[in-house]
Design a protein around this motif. Structure first.
Motif, PDB file in Angstrom:
ATOM      1  N   MET A 175       0.833  -1.200   0.000  1.00  0.00           N
ATOM      2  CA  MET A 175       0.000   0.000   0.000  1.00  0.00           C
ATOM      3  C   MET A 175       0.869   1.252   0.000  1.00  0.00           C
ATOM      4  O   MET A 175       1.817   1.374   0.767  1.00  0.00           O
ATOM      5  CB  MET A 175      -0.905   0.014   1.231  1.00  0.00           C
ATOM      6  N   TYR A 213      -2.616  -4.898   3.531  1.00  0.00           N
ATOM      7  CA  TYR A 213      -3.008  -5.219   2.156  1.00  0.00           C
ATOM      8  C   TYR A 213      -1.891  -5.989   1.469  1.00  0.00           C
ATOM      9  O   TYR A 213      -0.745  -5.542   1.427  1.00  0.00           O
ATOM     10  CB  TYR A 213      -3.316  -3.927   1.413  1.00  0.00           C
ATOM     11  N   TYR A 307     -10.325  -1.144   8.878  1.00  0.00           N
ATOM     12  CA  TYR A 307      -9.239  -0.443   8.191  1.00  0.00           C
ATOM     13  C   TYR A 307      -9.814   0.776   7.491  1.00  0.00           C
ATOM     14  O   TYR A 307     -10.777   0.670   6.732  1.00  0.00           O
ATOM     15  CB  TYR A 307      -8.549  -1.341   7.170  1.00  0.00           C
ATOM     16  N   GLU A 309      -9.738   2.720   4.793  1.00  0.00           N
ATOM     17  CA  GLU A 309      -9.349   2.933   3.404  1.00  0.00           C
ATOM     18  C   GLU A 309      -9.934   4.248   2.897  1.00  0.00           C
ATOM     19  O   GLU A 309     -11.126   4.535   3.085  1.00  0.00           O
ATOM     20  CB  GLU A 309      -9.857   1.775   2.538  1.00  0.00           C
ATOM     21  N   SER A 316     -14.771   1.993   8.001  1.00  0.00           N
ATOM     22  CA  SER A 316     -14.698   0.929   7.014  1.00  0.00           C
ATOM     23  C   SER A 316     -14.025  -0.317   7.584  1.00  0.00           C
ATOM     24  O   SER A 316     -13.233  -0.253   8.522  1.00  0.00           O
ATOM     25  CB  SER A 316     -13.950   1.397   5.764  1.00  0.00           C
ATOM     26  N   TYR A 318     -12.866  -4.685   6.384  1.00  0.00           N
ATOM     27  CA  TYR A 318     -12.553  -5.595   5.294  1.00  0.00           C
ATOM     28  C   TYR A 318     -13.133  -6.955   5.629  1.00  0.00           C
ATOM     29  O   TYR A 318     -13.079  -7.394   6.779  1.00  0.00           O
ATOM     30  CB  TYR A 318     -11.039  -5.708   5.117  1.00  0.00           C
ATOM     31  N   TRP A 323     -14.269  -4.838   0.480  1.00  0.00           N
ATOM     32  CA  TRP A 323     -14.312  -3.713   1.410  1.00  0.00           C
ATOM     33  C   TRP A 323     -15.742  -3.485   1.884  1.00  0.00           C
ATOM     34  O   TRP A 323     -16.712  -3.722   1.145  1.00  0.00           O
ATOM     35  CB  TRP A 323     -13.808  -2.447   0.717  1.00  0.00           C
ATOM     36  N   PRO A 367      -3.691   7.815  -4.837  1.00  0.00           N
ATOM     37  CA  PRO A 367      -4.843   7.632  -3.951  1.00  0.00           C
ATOM     38  C   PRO A 367      -5.673   8.892  -3.777  1.00  0.00           C
ATOM     39  O   PRO A 367      -6.775   8.842  -3.229  1.00  0.00           O
ATOM     40  CB  PRO A 367      -4.206   7.205  -2.623  1.00  0.00           C
TER      41      PRO A 367
END
Length: 392
Positions: A175, A213, A307, A309, A316, A318, A323, A367
């Motif tokens: 990541m 990740y 996590y 994200e 959030s 996983y 996701w 990102p």
């Protein structure tokens, strides 16, 4: 032509070719209902599908006028495509160095990047019912006898569930380093023994504790699917997932050794990605046929590890290669499931609104595109929620 004038002309041409933005003279989408194509999808206008038409049009206009290199948006509800629009922009498929300009449309394949991981997650559930994969509590190294020398230092405790939920604890740096030589994902493209490459590293944390990740997790899962089914990943996904859904135009790119890049190689049309969203909303069935077991979907979307994200929300989580997040609209909070790919590839599934949103873009390794994609999603969800509230 003078020397300075030639330089100015060349600079103008370079800027014009590099810009992903539509021309200022390019008309905005008129927000009409999508065109009916011979692809099995029904279409509907916004009001007929329970949207607030003005708000949905605002979402499409936000997409079309974004300064970001966005390529496509498709909105599906209740088995019908309600809205879609496409833009021309720069794209860089895997292994290409120079960007190319593409005029995207309903028939254009697009890199899905790490959305491929979520598709492998679906294939795991299919293969589990098809050929009987080991239980998710099984230690992974038990399934690779040739890696007996790696069964030390805690690696022997890493389970299939840890791979599915990205919490093996293995030291892996991916990541935030896309495009860089230090990204551990790069080794997956040329190493001869992928399971050894993934597991031949120390533990950074204990197995099952923290999210990290790791495309190597997906590559190992795909290796097991292929071993147990006796099929290549491409052949298995074609027979067991894509053909039942009527997806006929797709690619799954290979690595430098000719193996499917399970973690990032899939290319689909946006409308076909929406089919996967509709399959999920239908509990794994398509036209009355079970494609993915409903129990596997339920397990996949159970929060396994938190996590934050970008673009998924502060709360959030996983699951199993998917996701999980929330979006607020009209004073309510709506849970969503999402498949996410580098560059701005998104599949959002909002069960309470019976809604699927597909987004593609060419902002690879950046990102910073996440907030812009989230803005478009928020506007679409607001439209769906407002329209539903107004429907008696």
């Amino acid at each position: 032509m003078g020397h300075h004038r030639r330089i100015l002309v060349l600079l103008f041409l370079c800027v014009s070719l590099a810009s992903p933005m539509p021309s200022t003279a390019e008309p905005l989408a008129d927000c009409a209902a999508p065109v009916s194509l011979d692809d099995g999808w029904q279409v509907a206008d916004a009001a007929g599908a329970g949207f607030d038409p003005a708000r949905l049009c605002a979402a499409l206009r936000a997409f079309r006028t974004s300064p970001r290199n966005l390529h496509a948006v498709v909105v599906e509800r209740g088995g019908r495509v309600v809205a879609e629009t496409y833009r021309a922009g720069l794209d860089v498929p895997w292994l290409l160095v120079a960007p190319r300009r593409v005029t995207f449309g309903p028939g254009t394949l697009h890199d899905m990047r790490s959305i491929s991981k979520s598709v492998v997650g679906l294939l795991w559930g299919i293969a589990q019912a098809d050929v009987g994969l080991p239980p998710v509590q099984t230690p992974v190294l038990d399934l690779f006898p040739h890696l007996a020398d790696l069964r030390t230092g805690g690696r022997e405790r890493i389970t299939l569930e840890d791979l599915l939920s990205m919490r093996s604890g293995l030291a892996w740096d991916e990541m935030g380093r896309y495009g860089g030589l230090g990204n551990d994902e790069n080794g997956l493209a040329w190493r001869g023994d992928i399971p050894r490459y993934v597991f031949d590293r120390p533990l950074a944390t204990g197995p099952g504790r923290h999210f990290n990740y790791d495309g190597g997790h997906t590559a190992v899962l795909a290796e097991l699917i292929q071993q147990r089914t006796g099929s290549t990943l491409q052949e298995y996904v074609r027979r067991k997932l894509f053909e039942p859904l009527g997806i006929t135009h797709w690619e799954w790119g290979t690595d430098l050794r000719g193996r499917a890049r399970a973690y990032a190689g899939l290319r689909l049309r946006p409308r076909d990605l929406a089919r996967l969203g509709r399959l999920v909303l239908a509990g794994g069935t398509w036209q009355g046929r079970e494609v993915v077991p409903a129990a596997w979907l339920q397990a996949s979307f159970a929060p396994r590890v938190p996590y934050g994200e970008p673009g998924m929300g502060s709360d959030s989580n996983y699951g199993y290669q998917w996701w999980l997040g929330t979006v607020r609209a009209g004073g309510r909070s709506f849970a969503f499931r999402a498949a996410v790919g580098n560059g701005g590839q998104r599949l959002f599934i909002v069960p309470d609104l019976d809604l699927v949103v597909v987004l593609t873009a060419g902002e690879y390794n950046d990102p910073g595109v996440a907030p812009e994609l989230r803005r478009v999603l928020d506007l679409i969800v607001e439209s769906a929620a407002a329209g539903s509230a107004a429907t008696p």
